[in-house]
Design a protein around this motif. Structure first.
Motif, PDB file in Angstrom:
ATOM      1  N   HIS A  53      17.434  -6.264 -42.100  1.00 13.90           N
ATOM      2  CA  HIS A  53      18.075  -7.673 -42.845  1.00 13.90           C
ATOM      3  C   HIS A  53      17.783  -7.762 -44.156  1.00 13.90           C
ATOM      4  O   HIS A  53      16.904  -7.379 -44.752  1.00 13.90           O
ATOM      5  N   ASP A 111       8.768  -6.939 -45.518  1.00 15.88           N
ATOM      6  CA  ASP A 111       9.855  -7.755 -44.664  1.00 15.88           C
ATOM      7  C   ASP A 111      11.079  -8.048 -45.298  1.00 15.88           C
ATOM      8  O   ASP A 111      11.199  -9.167 -45.841  1.00 15.88           O
ATOM      9  N   MET A 112      11.951  -7.044 -45.695  1.00 16.87           N
ATOM     10  CA  MET A 112      11.769  -5.696 -45.097  1.00 16.87           C
ATOM     11  C   MET A 112      12.787  -4.932 -46.194  1.00 16.87           C
ATOM     12  O   MET A 112      13.442  -4.064 -45.635  1.00 16.87           O
ATOM     13  N   GLU A 150      18.555 -13.107 -41.094  1.00 10.12           N
ATOM     14  CA  GLU A 150      17.509 -12.991 -40.091  1.00 10.12           C
ATOM     15  C   GLU A 150      16.550 -14.109 -39.916  1.00 10.12           C
ATOM     16  O   GLU A 150      15.881 -14.333 -38.998  1.00 10.12           O
ATOM     17  N   GLU A 151      16.039 -14.682 -41.212  1.00 11.02           N
ATOM     18  CA  GLU A 151      15.049 -15.356 -41.270  1.00 11.02           C
ATOM     19  C   GLU A 151      15.390 -16.745 -40.840  1.00 11.02           C
ATOM     20  O   GLU A 151      14.367 -17.547 -40.862  1.00 11.02           O
ATOM     21  N   GLU A 167      12.070  -3.485 -38.838  1.00 10.30           N
ATOM     22  CA  GLU A 167      10.966  -4.506 -39.014  1.00 10.30           C
ATOM     23  C   GLU A 167       9.644  -3.815 -39.110  1.00 10.30           C
ATOM     24  O   GLU A 167       9.269  -2.865 -38.550  1.00 10.30           O
TER      25      GLU A 167
HETATM   26 ZN   LIG Z   1      11.920  -9.340 -41.026  1.00 11.80          ZN
END
Ligand SMILES: [Zn+2]
Length: 381
Positions: free
Chosen positions: A76, A105-106, A137-138, A166
């Protein structure tokens, strides 16, 4: 390899890609442009996808020698916010540690993916390899939702395995919990505080809701734990209600979060919500109560026989199989029929102010995934 990773990660960290739902977050537009240009320079034909207004994915395919199968790699592009960080967008090296927002991350893994794409453009992989860089994604996974619902159905050959880079401390992530959010609203009747008999208190009944949540929590802790993920849990998250000190409250609301295990059914979760509603109804008084599920992200567990898992174990025999504490887009991919594993670097401080990734571990991720791709076979259907 060391310097290439450092330089590439430094470029990626420099681009602010804080999720657009966080105040001041620009989202993925600039970083997806960078990734697309990088892939274009390699001679690939990346597709920029409008996952949502101003939210973009980048996808590129490296055709394999065997065109019958494909393998999906995913990372992501967004990060969490940068509040409390001194210099979030400049990479700082201290020995093996590379500091900066997103290193762990990431974006470290995004750098690995770009370098893998570079390697495999010069050395065609046995099967087609799909590099997917997604938005959001977050938050609500708009990027992965788009990929799965709008794009993958048109893509052929459908991937027979997915790898999500991840951070997993070089272990192999085979499962994680799901997240479900719930809300109940209690409706009473407002009245002046001096005349309570004319009103219906909407806050007091929450007491029964909290007691019932506590009962459910105790039951969950007494149920057999998942060997890798432990127990399912829940916690009350937000309470609000009332309007003024001298007014009998006419409305209150309680929200809670439930962390779910792969073996738990939706039916069980519905029953829990119903129990809380019934507990509030049973509280003496003329109040009314409504309840609903606000948001669901499913738990995930890959089959132990999945080819992508056994191949990754062969490529990295020292890695343990682990359950992960965080939710990931891999659950959506798994649900769409692509058995997916999580595998990524060592580091610290995802979502914290002192985020770093281990450079050596990024090199290991690169080497192990290169090996996996070189030896991945298409499962016989
Ligand atoms: Zn992540």
């Amino acid at each position: 390899m060391k310097n290439r990773i450092i330089n590439l990660l430094s470029e990626l960290v420099k681009i602010n890609s804080v999720n657009a739902t966080i105040s001041g977050g620009p989202g993925e537009k600039e970083i997806s442009g960078f990734v697309a240009r990088y892939l274009t320079k390699l001679g690939l034909d990346p597709e920029i996808q409008p996952a949502a207004p101003d939210r973009t994915n980048v996808v590129a395919l490296i055709p394999g020698i065997n065109r019958n199968g494909s393998l999906l790699l995913n990372g992501h592009l967004d990060t969490v916010g940068v509040e409390g960080m001194d210099a979030p967008f400049s990479l700082k090296q201290e020995g093996d540690k590379l500091y900066g927002r997103g290193t762990y991350d990431m974006k470290g893994s995004i750098a690995v993916m770009l370098l893998l794409a570079e390697y495999f453009t010069h050395h065609p992989p046995p099967i087609s390899t799909l590099f997917t860089f997604v938005a959001d994604e977050e938050d609500r996974s708009a990027g992965m939702e788009y990929l799965i619902k709008r794009w993958l159905p048109k893509f052929s050959p459908f991937p027979s395995g997915g790898i999500f880079l991840e951070p997993t401390e070089l272990e192999i992530g085979v499962s994680h919990k799901g997240v479900s959010w719930y809300e109940i609203e209690v409706i009473g009747k407002a009245a002046h505080g001096s005349r309570p008999s004319e009103g219906v208190d909407a806050i007091l009944p929450l007491r029964s809701a909290l007691e019932e949540l506590n009962n459910i929590q105790s039951e969950l802790l007494n149920t057999e734990a998942d060997p890798l993920l432990g127990h399912a849990t829940l916690h009350a998250s937000i309470i609000d209600g009332g309007t003024a000190l001298s007014v009998i409250p006419s409305r209150s609301r309680l929200k809670w979060e439930r962390r779910t295990l792969p073996k738990e059914s939706q039916n069980l979760l519905n029953l829990e919500l119903e129990r809380v509603i019934q507990a509030v109804k049973s509280f003496p008084g003329n109040h009314d109560v409504k309840g609903r599920e606000i948001f669901v992200r499913p738990p995930y567990e890959i089959s132990k026989e999945a080819k992508v898992l056994t191949c990754l174990q062969d490529a990295s025999p020292q890695s343990k199989l682990v359950g992960l504490s965080f939710w990931s887009d891999s659950a959506l991919c798994g649900k769409a029929g692509i058995p997916s594993v999580l595998f990524g670097p060592i580091g610290h401080g995802a979502h914290a102010t002192d985020e770093w990734v281990s450079l050596k571990s990024l090199i290991r991720v690169y080497e192990i995934l290169k090996k996996l791709i070189l030896f991945f076979e298409v499962p016989v259907r």
